[in-house]
Design a protein around this motif. Structure first.
Motif, PDB file in Angstrom:
ATOM      1  N   SER A   5      35.644  39.280  47.686  1.00 32.83           N
ATOM      2  CA  SER A   5      35.500  40.175  46.538  1.00 32.83           C
ATOM      3  C   SER A   5      36.668  39.911  45.573  1.00 32.83           C
ATOM      4  CB  SER A   5      35.490  41.639  46.983  1.00 32.83           C
ATOM      5  OG  SER A   5      36.720  41.986  47.585  1.00 32.83           O
ATOM      6  N   SER A   6      36.373  39.907  44.261  1.00 33.55           N
ATOM      7  CA  SER A   6      37.400  39.535  43.263  1.00 33.55           C
ATOM      8  C   SER A   6      37.210  40.352  41.993  1.00 33.55           C
ATOM      9  CB  SER A   6      37.293  38.047  42.929  1.00 33.55           C
ATOM     10  OG  SER A   6      38.114  37.724  41.814  1.00 33.55           O
ATOM     11  N   SER A  11      39.568  36.069  30.998  1.00 28.49           N
ATOM     12  CA  SER A  11      39.574  36.322  29.552  1.00 28.49           C
ATOM     13  C   SER A  11      40.603  37.357  29.154  1.00 28.49           C
ATOM     14  CB  SER A  11      38.184  36.787  29.091  1.00 28.49           C
ATOM     15  OG  SER A  11      37.217  35.783  29.328  1.00 28.49           O
ATOM     16  N   ALA A  12      41.306  37.898  30.161  1.00 25.39           N
ATOM     17  CA  ALA A  12      42.322  38.911  29.857  1.00 25.39           C
ATOM     18  C   ALA A  12      43.516  38.680  30.752  1.00 25.39           C
ATOM     19  CB  ALA A  12      41.752  40.309  30.069  1.00 25.39           C
ATOM     20  N   GLU A  13      44.700  38.680  30.090  1.00 27.95           N
ATOM     21  CA  GLU A  13      45.917  38.526  30.872  1.00 27.95           C
ATOM     22  C   GLU A  13      46.086  39.734  31.821  1.00 27.95           C
ATOM     23  OE1 GLU A  13      49.422  36.449  28.640  1.00 27.95           O
ATOM     24  OE2 GLU A  13      48.473  37.827  27.210  1.00 27.95           O
ATOM     25  N   GLY A  14      46.652  39.468  32.959  1.00 27.25           N
ATOM     26  CA  GLY A  14      46.895  40.565  33.893  1.00 27.25           C
ATOM     27  C   GLY A  14      47.005  40.097  35.332  1.00 27.25           C
ATOM     28  N   ALA A  15      47.240  41.081  36.247  1.00 29.85           N
ATOM     29  CA  ALA A  15      47.360  40.789  37.686  1.00 29.85           C
ATOM     30  C   ALA A  15      46.042  41.161  38.372  1.00 29.85           C
ATOM     31  CB  ALA A  15      48.510  41.577  38.289  1.00 29.85           C
ATOM     32  N   TYR A  16      45.495  40.225  39.085  1.00 33.37           N
ATOM     33  CA  TYR A  16      44.210  40.436  39.768  1.00 33.37           C
ATOM     34  C   TYR A  16      44.365  40.060  41.238  1.00 33.37           C
ATOM     35  CZ  TYR A  16      42.565  40.506  34.921  1.00 33.37           C
ATOM     36  OH  TYR A  16      42.384  40.804  33.602  1.00 33.37           O
ATOM     37  N   SER A  17      43.286  40.393  42.013  1.00 37.24           N
ATOM     38  CA  SER A  17      43.325  40.038  43.450  1.00 37.24           C
ATOM     39  C   SER A  17      41.963  39.552  43.910  1.00 37.24           C
ATOM     40  CB  SER A  17      43.767  41.237  44.296  1.00 37.24           C
ATOM     41  OG  SER A  17      42.821  42.292  44.186  1.00 37.24           O
ATOM     42  N   ALA A  30      38.949  41.186  60.120  1.00 39.92           N
ATOM     43  CA  ALA A  30      40.216  40.650  59.578  1.00 39.92           C
ATOM     44  C   ALA A  30      40.086  40.593  58.038  1.00 39.92           C
ATOM     45  CB  ALA A  30      40.495  39.272  60.115  1.00 39.92           C
ATOM     46  N   THR A  31      41.205  40.858  57.362  1.00 37.46           N
ATOM     47  CA  THR A  31      41.206  40.767  55.880  1.00 37.46           C
ATOM     48  C   THR A  31      42.416  39.966  55.405  1.00 37.46           C
ATOM     49  OG1 THR A  31      42.441  42.828  55.636  1.00 37.46           O
ATOM     50  CG2 THR A  31      40.027  42.976  55.603  1.00 37.46           C
ATOM     51  N   ALA A  32      42.279  39.367  54.250  1.00 41.94           N
ATOM     52  CA  ALA A  32      43.394  38.656  53.582  1.00 41.94           C
ATOM     53  C   ALA A  32      43.219  38.824  52.070  1.00 41.94           C
ATOM     54  CB  ALA A  32      43.420  37.186  53.926  1.00 41.94           C
ATOM     55  N   THR A  33      44.350  38.899  51.373  1.00 41.92           N
ATOM     56  CA  THR A  33      44.305  39.115  49.907  1.00 41.92           C
ATOM     57  C   THR A  33      45.111  38.024  49.180  1.00 41.92           C
ATOM     58  OG1 THR A  33      44.119  41.516  50.218  1.00 41.92           O
ATOM     59  CG2 THR A  33      44.787  40.731  48.035  1.00 41.92           C
ATOM     60  N   ARG A  34      44.528  37.527  48.113  1.00 41.98           N
ATOM     61  CA  ARG A  34      45.237  36.560  47.238  1.00 41.98           C
ATOM     62  C   ARG A  34      45.500  37.255  45.890  1.00 41.98           C
ATOM     63  NH1 ARG A  34      44.749  31.145  47.618  1.00 41.98           N
ATOM     64  NH2 ARG A  34      42.674  31.297  48.550  1.00 41.98           N
ATOM     65  N   SER A  35      46.732  37.190  45.392  1.00 43.96           N
ATOM     66  CA  SER A  35      47.074  37.731  44.073  1.00 43.96           C
ATOM     67  C   SER A  35      46.880  36.636  43.010  1.00 43.96           C
ATOM     68  CB  SER A  35      48.520  38.220  44.042  1.00 43.96           C
ATOM     69  OG  SER A  35      48.688  39.322  44.916  1.00 43.96           O
ATOM     70  N   VAL A  36      46.245  36.969  41.927  1.00 46.23           N
ATOM     71  CA  VAL A  36      45.993  36.017  40.832  1.00 46.23           C
ATOM     72  C   VAL A  36      46.574  36.593  39.526  1.00 46.23           C
ATOM     73  CG1 VAL A  36      44.261  34.788  39.487  1.00 46.23           C
ATOM     74  CG2 VAL A  36      43.898  35.181  41.938  1.00 46.23           C
TER      75      VAL A  36
END
Length: 285
Positions: A5-6, A11-17, A30-36
């Motif tokens: 899930s993302s 198209s917009a600056e910011g912090a996403y995951s 089990a879960t894992a998260t990537r910061s974008v």
């Protein structure tokens, strides 16, 4: 079996995951998260309006054509362009107009410049001092009145002192002569030449001189006139003397007083003052 899930929005600056999860057959999850981080590192682009090099006449008004700017994220940012210029149209030289802009992410564009050349292509103007046509007497001394010059860049004294006068005047010979004036300014612009016409003329009358004086002659004896000579400032003596016209009323058959008149005109059609000899016819035998 991993699910993703993302909320990333490029198209917009910011912090996403981006979140990754998986469950095994025993229902262990089990879960894992990537910061974008969506960031803007692309610089804006500046485009000149008009030519990158402009030639401008000294003293004219400079109106800059400006430039436009665009950015991949911010779009049209022309209104944010900062322009700096050192253009001075009252001084010859090469000048620079500089254009700079940064986008909302503080990315500076590559500076764009326009070169402005302030040049002088205007020719000086020569003005004669005195008349454009002169008559001067043969063999007199000729002193030229000179000329002055003005220019849009060089000061009047400097450009006037640079005038070169070329003269063909020869006061020792009748004829039409010229004095030609030319000058170039400090930018190498040559003025239109100005010419003065000098006519060397002869307005001096020849002079008749009697050979001998008034005379008495015997009646009945043929009269032989002693003649006269003439001199002139131009014509040689032999030529002007040979041109003398003598008119006589002498009649040796009749006692009385008579005249012999002498006249001459030089090659410039100047008539001499008439000279008269008195001839007395007498009977003394």
């Amino acid at each position: 079996s991993i699910t993703t899930s993302s909320d990333v929005n490029v198209s917009a600056e910011g912090a996403y995951s981006v979140t990754y999860s998986v469950t095994d057959i025993s229902l262990n999850t089990a879960t894992a998260t990537r910061s974008v981080e969506v960031v803007d590192t692309t610089i804006p682009i500046i485009t000149l309006t008009g030519s990158s090099t402009i030639t401008l006449e000294f003293g004219s008004a400079y109106v800059d054509e400006g430039a436009t700017a665009s950015d991949t994220l911010d779009g049209n940012i022309t209104g944010s362009i900062a322009t700096s210029s050192n253009v001075n149209t009252n001084a010859l030289g090469t000048y620079t107009v500089r254009y700079n802009v940064s986008d909302n992410a503080s990315n500076p564009a590559d500076e764009v410049t326009r070169t402005v050349e302030v040049v002088d292509t205007t020719i000086p103007v020569i003005t004669l001092n005195g008349s454009s046509t002169l008559d001067i007497e043969f063999a007199s001394e000729y002193t030229d009145a000179g000329a002055s010059a003005t220019d849009n860049v060089d000061d009047d004294t400097t450009i006037t002192n640079a005038i070169v006068a070329t003269s063909t005047v020869n006061t020792g010979a009748l004829g039409e002569y010229s004095v030609t004036y030319g000058v170039s300014d400090s930018s190498g612009n040559s003025a239109d030449e100005v010419v003065r016409i000098v006519n060397v003329v002869d307005t001096t009358a020849p002079v008749i001189t009697l050979t001998g004086a008034s005379t008495t002659t015997e009646a009945g004896v043929p009269y032989v006139d002693a003649g006269a000579t003439a001199s002139d400032n131009v014509d040689n003596p032999a030529t002007i003397t040979a041109a003398i016209l003598a008119t006589s009323t002498v009649n040796v058959s009749v006692i009385g007083d008579y005249e012999v008149r002498y006249n001459v005109t030089d090659s410039s059609n100047n008539p001499a003052v008439e000279v008269v000899r008195i001839v007395q016819v007498r009977d003394s035998i």
